[in-house]
Design a protein around this motif. Structure first.
Motif, PDB file in Angstrom:
ATOM      1  N   CYS A   1      -3.734  11.448  40.228  1.00 34.55           N
ATOM      2  CA  CYS A   1      -2.706  11.544  41.267  1.00 34.55           C
ATOM      3  C   CYS A   1      -3.086  10.683  42.466  1.00 34.55           C
ATOM      4  N   GLN A   2      -2.105  10.438  43.316  1.00 37.61           N
ATOM      5  CA  GLN A   2      -2.356   9.751  44.586  1.00 37.61           C
ATOM      6  C   GLN A   2      -2.424  10.807  45.682  1.00 37.61           C
ATOM      7  N   GLN A   3      -3.250  10.540  46.699  1.00 36.60           N
ATOM      8  CA  GLN A   3      -3.328  11.439  47.848  1.00 36.60           C
ATOM      9  C   GLN A   3      -1.920  11.597  48.457  1.00 36.60           C
ATOM     10  N   GLY A   4      -1.499  12.834  48.661  1.00 39.69           N
ATOM     11  CA  GLY A   4      -0.188  13.077  49.280  1.00 39.69           C
ATOM     12  C   GLY A   4       0.987  12.902  48.320  1.00 39.69           C
ATOM     13  N   GLN A   5       0.699  12.569  47.071  1.00 34.70           N
ATOM     14  CA  GLN A   5       1.772  12.380  46.085  1.00 34.70           C
ATOM     15  C   GLN A   5       2.582  13.667  45.911  1.00 34.70           C
ATOM     16  N   GLN A   6       3.873  13.508  45.693  1.00 34.08           N
ATOM     17  CA  GLN A   6       4.704  14.682  45.445  1.00 34.08           C
ATOM     18  C   GLN A   6       4.969  14.818  43.954  1.00 34.08           C
ATOM     19  N   LEU A   7       4.689  16.005  43.437  1.00 31.31           N
ATOM     20  CA  LEU A   7       4.876  16.278  42.011  1.00 31.31           C
ATOM     21  C   LEU A   7       5.988  17.308  41.844  1.00 31.31           C
ATOM     22  N   ARG A   8       6.869  17.082  40.871  1.00 30.40           N
ATOM     23  CA  ARG A   8       7.898  18.081  40.567  1.00 30.40           C
ATOM     24  C   ARG A   8       7.481  18.824  39.299  1.00 30.40           C
ATOM     25  N   ILE A   9       7.187  20.102  39.455  1.00 33.08           N
ATOM     26  CA  ILE A   9       6.679  20.922  38.345  1.00 33.08           C
ATOM     27  C   ILE A   9       7.333  22.306  38.458  1.00 33.08           C
TER      28      ILE A   9
ATOM     29  N   GLU B   1      -3.220  17.463  47.670  1.00 28.48           N
ATOM     30  CA  GLU B   1      -4.087  17.447  48.847  1.00 28.48           C
ATOM     31  C   GLU B   1      -5.421  16.770  48.573  1.00 28.48           C
ATOM     32  N   ARG B   2      -5.819  16.751  47.315  1.00 30.97           N
ATOM     33  CA  ARG B   2      -7.102  16.136  46.949  1.00 30.97           C
ATOM     34  C   ARG B   2      -6.967  15.392  45.634  1.00 30.97           C
ATOM     35  N   THR B   3      -7.577  14.233  45.541  1.00 34.78           N
ATOM     36  CA  THR B   3      -7.553  13.491  44.277  1.00 34.78           C
ATOM     37  C   THR B   3      -8.966  13.346  43.706  1.00 34.78           C
ATOM     38  N   ASP B   4      -9.951  13.921  44.409  1.00 39.99           N
ATOM     39  CA  ASP B   4     -11.340  13.790  43.957  1.00 39.99           C
ATOM     40  C   ASP B   4     -11.781  14.993  43.135  1.00 39.99           C
ATOM     41  N   THR B   5     -10.816  15.632  42.441  1.00 37.28           N
ATOM     42  CA  THR B   5     -11.180  16.741  41.562  1.00 37.28           C
ATOM     43  C   THR B   5     -10.912  16.308  40.116  1.00 37.28           C
ATOM     44  N   PRO B   6     -11.535  16.988  39.144  1.00 37.06           N
ATOM     45  CA  PRO B   6     -11.309  16.633  37.734  1.00 37.06           C
ATOM     46  C   PRO B   6      -9.874  16.929  37.285  1.00 37.06           C
ATOM     47  N   PHE B   7      -9.101  17.579  38.143  1.00 37.83           N
ATOM     48  CA  PHE B   7      -7.752  17.999  37.760  1.00 37.83           C
ATOM     49  C   PHE B   7      -6.665  17.137  38.407  1.00 37.83           C
TER      50      PHE B   7
END
Lengths: 233, 81
Positions: free
Chosen positions: A135-143, A125-131
């Motif tokens: 990532c890309q905005q809206g990117q889907q991660l499988r974890i 949801e956010r890419t402007d955090t140190p964490f």
């Protein structure tokens, strides 16, 4: 010139399980990761980020994270966070940060009442955090997730404020595995230097282990830790 | 002094455990409206001063025994004979 390896402290509480995995994953991503015992009263000198790992600290007695937050090292972690230091809580670490008041909300029993252990898809949801800077905005991660108490909640006012201040960083995409409010999987504090998430990025840093997507989160943290370390020198 | 602290899920907060038990009771044929599950903590404090005991119990309930975000608590001080 090789970039400096920032020092990341991984706290071992009584009952932590994923502290060694976190150290392994952080080291694989070129951080100087060090275990810190819960009874210590200070973080190692030069620490530029802290990770509170997953597990079942103190047997989850009373509530997940409720006892761990009184561990001696937590005073140092709270002080570190108050000074703007980077703190990432994974699973039980997320519960500890909520109980310690470093993050808003609380994690209650999964709506299904069952322990859930499987891969989930998250949306960033956010890419402007140190964490999440990698990532890309809206990117889907499988974890993967593995928890019985991952159902994030709070009163209506708290949840509305989280949305208003855009503190939700990760949401479950599609199926919500634990019933958490607004499918919340990870949040940051108001100042953006403390994050908690239920999924385990340290278990997803190599395609051989199913997915490399967790590395994006840990590498973002290491990038930010390195920048802060350099800024201090 | 002995005391009992009753910790309950706050109204409006989802109680998955209570919900599961409600479903189970309903299946057993009971006419159930709702079930909420909390926790009973029996505490014995060193002091015999009522005011001091209450202040201590209040603080420990707020700081540890309950999470005030999702739980309410009641302190019952047991009168000693």
């Amino acid at each position: 010139m090789t970039p400096e390896r920032p020092k990341v402290a991984v706290v071992t509480f009584l009952g932590s399980l994923d502290d060694h995995d976190a150290v392994w994953a952080l080291a694989a991503l070129d951080a100087d990761a060090q275990l810190v015992w819960h009874a210590e009263s200070e973080l190692p000198e030069g620490t530029s980020a802290v990770v509170l790992p997953g597990g079942f600290s103190y047997g989850d007695y009373l509530r997940g994270g409720a006892i761990a937050r009184f561990a001696p090292i937590m005073d140092a972690v709270i002080e570190f966070a108050a000074a703007g230091g980077l703190v990432l809580g994974i699973c039980n670490g997320f519960q500890i940060l909520c109980e310690a008041g470093l993050l808003p909300g609380v994690l209650i029993r999964n709506a299904s009442l069952s322990f859930v252990c499987r891969d989930v898809v998250l949306s960033v949801e956010r890419t402007d955090t140190p964490f999440t800077s990698r990532c890309q905005q809206g990117q889907q991660l499988r974890i993967p997730i593995k928890h019985g108490y991952g159902n994030f909640t709070g009163d209506d006012e708290l949840l509305a404020e989280l949305e208003r201040k855009s503190q939700v960083v990760l949401r479950y995409h599609g199926d919500n595995p634990n019933g958490s409010a607004f499918s919340i999987a990870g949040v940051v504090n108001e100042t953006g230097n403390v994050m908690g998430l239920m999924p385990h990025p340290e278990h997803a840093v190599d395609p051989l282990l199913g997915s490399p997507d967790g590395a994006l989160i840990l590498a973002s943290l290491i990038d930010a830790a390195r920048e802060r370390r350099t800024a201090l020198v | 002094m002995k005391a009992t602290v009753l910790v309950r899920p706050k109204a409006g907060i989802l109680d998955p455990q209570g919900e599961a038990v409600r479903g189970s009771l309903a299946k057993s044929g009971f006419d159930i409206v709702s079930v909420r599950i909390g926790r009973v903590v029996d505490v014995e404090v060193e002091t015999s001063d009522r005011e001091k005991a209450l202040a201590e119990l209040e603080q420990m309930s707020h700081d540890l025994l309950a999470n005030p975000l999702i739980e309410s608590y009641e302190i019952e001080l047991l009168e000693e004979a």
